[in-house]
Scaffold this motif. Structure first.
Motif, mmCIF file in Angstrom:
data_model
loop_
_atom_site.group_PDB
_atom_site.id
_atom_site.type_symbol
_atom_site.label_atom_id
_atom_site.label_comp_id
_atom_site.label_asym_id
_atom_site.label_seq_id
_atom_site.Cartn_x
_atom_site.Cartn_y
_atom_site.Cartn_z
ATOM 1 N N PRO A 103 0.804 -1.220 0.000
ATOM 2 C CA PRO A 103 0.000 0.000 0.000
ATOM 3 C C PRO A 103 0.833 1.264 0.000
ATOM 4 O O PRO A 103 0.312 2.344 -0.277
ATOM 5 N N SER A 104 2.125 1.145 0.337
ATOM 6 C CA SER A 104 2.954 2.335 0.469
ATOM 7 C C SER A 104 4.412 1.948 0.364
ATOM 8 O O SER A 104 4.775 0.768 0.411
ATOM 9 N N GLU A 105 5.251 2.960 0.217
ATOM 10 C CA GLU A 105 6.690 2.735 0.234
ATOM 11 C C GLU A 105 7.121 2.372 1.648
ATOM 12 O O GLU A 105 6.632 2.919 2.634
ATOM 13 N N GLY A 106 8.029 1.405 1.769
ATOM 14 C CA GLY A 106 8.461 1.001 3.098
ATOM 15 C C GLY A 106 9.513 -0.086 3.049
ATOM 16 O O GLY A 106 10.083 -0.394 1.998
ATOM 17 N N THR A 107 9.750 -0.695 4.215
ATOM 18 C CA THR A 107 10.740 -1.758 4.365
ATOM 19 C C THR A 107 10.075 -2.942 5.049
ATOM 20 O O THR A 107 9.329 -2.783 6.022
ATOM 21 N N VAL A 108 10.337 -4.150 4.544
ATOM 22 C CA VAL A 108 9.759 -5.359 5.114
ATOM 23 C C VAL A 108 10.458 -5.678 6.430
ATOM 24 O O VAL A 108 11.671 -5.913 6.457
ATOM 25 N N LEU A 109 9.705 -5.679 7.524
ATOM 26 C CA LEU A 109 10.277 -6.007 8.831
ATOM 27 C C LEU A 109 10.241 -7.499 9.107
ATOM 28 O O LEU A 109 11.230 -8.074 9.570
ATOM 29 N N THR A 110 9.098 -8.138 8.850
ATOM 30 C CA THR A 110 8.974 -9.578 9.090
ATOM 31 C C THR A 110 8.240 -10.244 7.933
ATOM 32 O O THR A 110 7.377 -9.644 7.289
ATOM 33 N N ARG A 111 8.616 -11.507 7.705
ATOM 34 C CA ARG A 111 7.940 -12.357 6.724
ATOM 35 C C ARG A 111 7.431 -13.567 7.501
ATOM 36 O O ARG A 111 8.199 -14.416 7.940
ATOM 37 N N ALA A 112 6.110 -13.636 7.701
ATOM 38 C CA ALA A 112 5.545 -14.562 8.676
ATOM 39 C C ALA A 112 5.348 -15.976 8.157
ATOM 40 O O ALA A 112 5.348 -16.921 8.946
ATOM 41 N N VAL A 113 5.143 -16.169 6.852
ATOM 42 C CA VAL A 113 4.848 -17.496 6.297
ATOM 43 C C VAL A 113 5.678 -17.712 5.043
ATOM 44 O O VAL A 113 6.346 -16.797 4.537
ATOM 45 N N GLU A 114 5.618 -18.936 4.534
ATOM 46 C CA GLU A 114 6.365 -19.310 3.340
ATOM 47 C C GLU A 114 5.413 -19.901 2.308
ATOM 48 O O GLU A 114 4.317 -20.367 2.651
#
Length: 328
Positions: free
Chosen positions: A210-221
């Motif tokens: 939805p916006s510019e940003g940085t991925v902090l966590t990736r919860a699933v695979e």
């Protein structure tokens, strides 16, 4: 006596010097810009799909920078494609039914019903003629009561068949009832709504930033069965960057929305960022423990939001900063 006078003069001079220094120190403190302490407050967003399904792929990982509108992941969309095709077929069927009712009956069908009515008219005429003969015979005692009753029954049945044919012809000539057409229209609207929902569900099998940003966590695979609204990524929004700070009531008059503020970090003590006061809490609260000035810990303060106007990637969530208000 001279020594006593000298001592008095020295004391007086010392008092004068102390008074002058106190006045100077007070003026110097008064002229110092207002300094506050706060922390960088960057918003985070939990991202997930609005529909259930099997996670097919993810395109980013923790620490990746993303842009607004960037594709982050996809669900297996085969079930939603099938549902979309079914919804399209239902719309086509409902549209055809409505068209059929609005068009009415074909001339060939009307001609067939008219021919059927003519046949039943002839059948009734014959049955009525036979019944009249049986009545005449009954009057001269030349026929039985059963034969007369059978003739009456046949005449009545032929009349009922003739009336049914007339009603059917009237229906075919006037077309379908408005209530039937309205019902067909409602069925079409329902089918169209189902089609719109199927299209939206298919669209929701893709996860978009939805916006510019940085991925902090990736919860699933990939391969995981996920439910609607399950968190897939936690995204730290790059813009805007805010500073959360607190100010006491004595200095509250300095915190006017729009006031200019210089923002210093430990890593850039001589290169301040710049910001403006964007929000001042209308209610007082006890100073949070995160504020670094011990003398303010038990004071009632007001929360401020400072909007950083020249933020960069060096400002991180929770980073302590020092704020200096511009001189009035």
């Amino acid at each position: 006596m001279n020594k006593k006078k000298i001592a008095i003069v020295v004391v007086v001079l010392a008092l004068v010097a102390a008074a002058v220094y106190a006045i100077y120190d007070y003026q110097r403190e008064k002229d110092q810009p207002l300094t506050l302490y706060g922390n960088v407050d960057i918003r985070t967003v939990n991202l997930g799909f609005r529909v259930d399904g099997r996670l097919a792929s993810l395109t980013v990982d923790e620490g990746d920078a993303v842009k607004a509108g960037q594709l982050l992941g996809k669900l297996d969309d085969a079930p939603y494609l099938n549902a979309l095709q079914q919804a399209k077929a239902n719309v086509a069927s409902s549209q055809a039914q409505l068209d059929l009712l609005q068009a009415g009956y074909r001339q060939e069908e009307i001609a067939q019903v008219r021919s059927e009515m003519a046949q039943r008219q002839s059948a009734y005429a014959y049955a009525d003629s036979y019944y009249q003969r049986q009545r005449g015979l009954w009057a001269s005692k030349s026929t039985s009561a059963d034969a007369l009753e059978d003739a009456r029954t046949s005449r009545n049945q032929a009349l009922a068949n003739l009336q049914a044919a007339k009603d059917k012809l009237a229906q075919y000539e006037s077309g379908n009832r408005p209530q039937e057409i309205d019902q067909a229209k409602a069925n079409l609207a329902q089918a169209q709504a189902s089609l719109a929902q199927a299209e939206l569900n298919l669209q929701d099998t893709t996860l978009i930033s939805p916006s510019e940003g940085t991925v902090l966590t990736r919860a699933v695979e990939p391969g995981t069965m996920v439910s609607a609204s399950s968190t897939i990524f936690t995204l730290s929004l790059t813009r805007p960057v805010w500073i959360r700070a607190y100010i006491n009531e004595i200095n509250l008059q300095h915190a006017v929305p729009g006031s200019k503020v210089e923002i210093f970090t430990d890593g850039r003590p001589d290169q301040p960022y710049h910001g403006t006061v964007g929000f001042v809490s209308p209610t007082a609260e006890f100073t949070p423990k995160s504020v670094e000035t011990p003398d303010l810990r038990t004071d009632l303060v007001y929360r401020l939001r400072i909007i950083v106007t020249d933020a960069d990637d060096h400002l991180r969530q929770g980073m302590p900063v020092t704020l200096r208000f511009a001189q009035p």
